[in-house]
Motif scaffolding. Structure first.
Motif, mmCIF file in Angstrom:
data_model
loop_
_atom_site.group_PDB
_atom_site.id
_atom_site.type_symbol
_atom_site.label_atom_id
_atom_site.label_comp_id
_atom_site.label_asym_id
_atom_site.label_seq_id
_atom_site.Cartn_x
_atom_site.Cartn_y
_atom_site.Cartn_z
ATOM 1 N N SER A 1 0.822 -1.308 0.014
ATOM 2 C CA SER A 1 0.045 0.020 0.127
ATOM 3 C C SER A 1 0.788 1.272 -0.055
ATOM 4 O O SER A 1 0.700 2.302 -0.900
ATOM 5 C CB SER A 1 -1.068 0.091 1.185
ATOM 6 N N TYR A 2 1.950 1.036 0.781
ATOM 7 C CA TYR A 2 2.756 2.422 0.761
ATOM 8 C C TYR A 2 3.456 2.636 -0.378
ATOM 9 O O TYR A 2 3.888 3.690 -0.870
ATOM 10 C CB TYR A 2 3.686 2.281 2.109
ATOM 11 N N GLU A 3 3.825 1.371 -1.093
ATOM 12 C CA GLU A 3 4.451 1.694 -2.141
ATOM 13 C C GLU A 3 3.791 2.184 -3.266
ATOM 14 O O GLU A 3 4.060 3.242 -4.060
ATOM 15 C CB GLU A 3 4.978 0.257 -2.541
ATOM 16 N N LEU A 4 2.518 1.592 -3.517
ATOM 17 C CA LEU A 4 1.450 2.187 -4.444
ATOM 18 C C LEU A 4 1.169 3.619 -4.266
ATOM 19 O O LEU A 4 1.250 4.609 -5.271
ATOM 20 C CB LEU A 4 0.308 1.399 -4.117
ATOM 21 N N ILE A 5 1.080 4.097 -3.008
ATOM 22 C CA ILE A 5 0.792 5.445 -2.905
ATOM 23 C C ILE A 5 2.212 6.187 -2.998
ATOM 24 O O ILE A 5 2.127 7.459 -3.779
ATOM 25 C CB ILE A 5 0.312 5.801 -1.273
ATOM 26 N N ALA A 6 3.348 5.701 -2.886
ATOM 27 C CA ALA A 6 4.681 6.486 -3.069
ATOM 28 C C ALA A 6 4.854 6.609 -4.722
ATOM 29 O O ALA A 6 4.983 7.912 -5.193
ATOM 30 C CB ALA A 6 5.805 5.789 -2.520
ATOM 31 N N ASP A 7 4.145 5.752 -5.442
ATOM 32 C CA ASP A 7 4.377 5.669 -6.809
ATOM 33 C C ASP A 7 3.413 6.558 -7.366
ATOM 34 O O ASP A 7 3.798 7.218 -8.210
ATOM 35 C CB ASP A 7 4.165 4.231 -7.522
#
Length: 362
Positions: A349-355
């Motif tokens: 989830s954090y990776e998707l938001i960062a991207d």
């Protein structure tokens, strides 16, 4: 104290700095060891993507939350990170003697100089019986008179500046400033910045009057967010810490690759909260268990109200939801907390938001 310790920088296309509130979630079928490993992985990942700070929160007697000892967890995270700010979101001050907190966070400051935040709350972080056991008292002091006094005492221990004649004038929190003034002392006099946390107007007003940064728990008190932030800004008085208000809000957010997965995880989060609010806390349930659970009408009303304030869906949907929340509140920082049964989903989830925001690798 530099204001840069408080104010972060917005990276990529994010409207404000992004941060993390981690509850060290323990899902059914996993252990506290698993959860703590995920937290360390998450701290390293978010540091690498430019998130500003990583906080953990004090909770007690909750099987699904392995964060009863924030100072211990923060020491562990300090050993696994290099740059990201680490802190408590928060330590529940009435549960502890102020001197103990000053010693713990003085130690953390010595372990990770210039990276530690001390966020303080006045709620117990648990039920009344557990709070009584923590405090060894049947009387829970959380009122308007007690918390400011405890805060003042803690601040004086951190600054080592009790006036002459005070009963604690000869008592020093170590590690702390006293080491810099001792013969041959080279200890840094710096100490962690204090934040006040709240879910109502009390801490908002107190933070404003003292000129301290303020963190509001939007993730479980969304109806109070704008009134509390308005009150904080209206009552703010410039201080040695801040020349103008600085407020972050905690936001529940979950982004998934599969658009069908986010609602499933959110439903499980709702069941988890239903059990907590009805005195039956347990491990964070998996979505299959939540799908089988027959919610009573009262439980369904609560679940619907709870999930309404979780920003969830695809990465683009979450980005749009966070952008809208920022526009509505004017928050200076968004602190994301992600609830999911499996650790890899929280990390993703954090990776998707960062991207989605184009956060660069730092």
């Amino acid at each position: 104290m530099s204001a840069d310790e408080i104010r972060g920088a917005a990276l990529g296309t994010a409207p404000v700095p992004l941060s993390v509130l981690d509850l060290v979630t323990v899902g059914a079928g996993s252990t506290a060891t698993d959860a703590l490993r995920t937290s360390a992985d998450l701290a390293r990942f978010t540091e690498g993507r430019g998130f500003h700070r990583f906080w953990v929160a004090e909770h007690h007697s909750m099987p699904g939350v392995a964060s009863s000892s924030p100072a211990v967890i923060l020491a562990h995270l300090a050993a696994h990170t290099e740059r990201i700010r680490l802190g408590s979101g928060g330590v529940m001050l009435p549960n502890h003697a102020p001197l103990v907190i000053a010693e713990q966070f003085g130690t953390l400051e010595a372990l990770a100089p210039g990276r530690i935040d001390l966020g303080l709350g006045r709620a117990p972080g648990t039920d009344g019986a557990t709070a009584a056991a923590l405090r060894r008292s049947d009387t829970l002091h959380e009122g308007a008179d007690d918390f400011p006094q405890q805060l003042s005492e803690l601040t004086r221990f951190l600054d080592d500046d009790f006036p002459d004649g005070h009963p604690y004038a000869r008592i020093h929190a170590v590690p702390g400033p006293v080491q810099a003034t001792s013969p041959g002392g080279v200890q840094s006099p710096h100490r962690p910045p204090i934040w006040l946390l709240g879910s109502s107007g009390f801490s908002a007003q107190l933070a404003g009057m003292l000129g301290l940064p303020f963190a509001f728990a939007h993730h479980f008190s969304a109806h109070n967010t704008i009134p509390a932030l308005d009150l904080y800004r209206e009552t703010f008085r410039p201080s040695a810490v801040l020349s103008e208000p600085y407020a972050l809000i905690g936001v529940s957010a979950l982004a998934t690759d599969d658009e069908r997965e986010a609602p499933r995880q959110v439903r499980a989060a709702a069941l988890n909260m239903v059990r907590l609010r009805t005195g039956r806390p347990g491990l964070f349930p998996d979505p299959e268990e939540a799908a089988k659970h027959e919610f009573s009408p009262m439980e369904e009303d609560f679940a619907s109200s709870w999930t309404k304030n979780i920003v969830h869906g695809t990465a683009e949907e979450v980005r749009a939801g966070l952008d809208d929340l920022h526009k509505r509140t004017g928050a200076d920082e968004l602190m994301l907390t992600t609830h999911a049964h499996r650790g890899e989903l929280r990390l993703r989830s954090y990776e998707l938001i960062a991207d989605a925001y184009g956060l660069p690798a730092v």
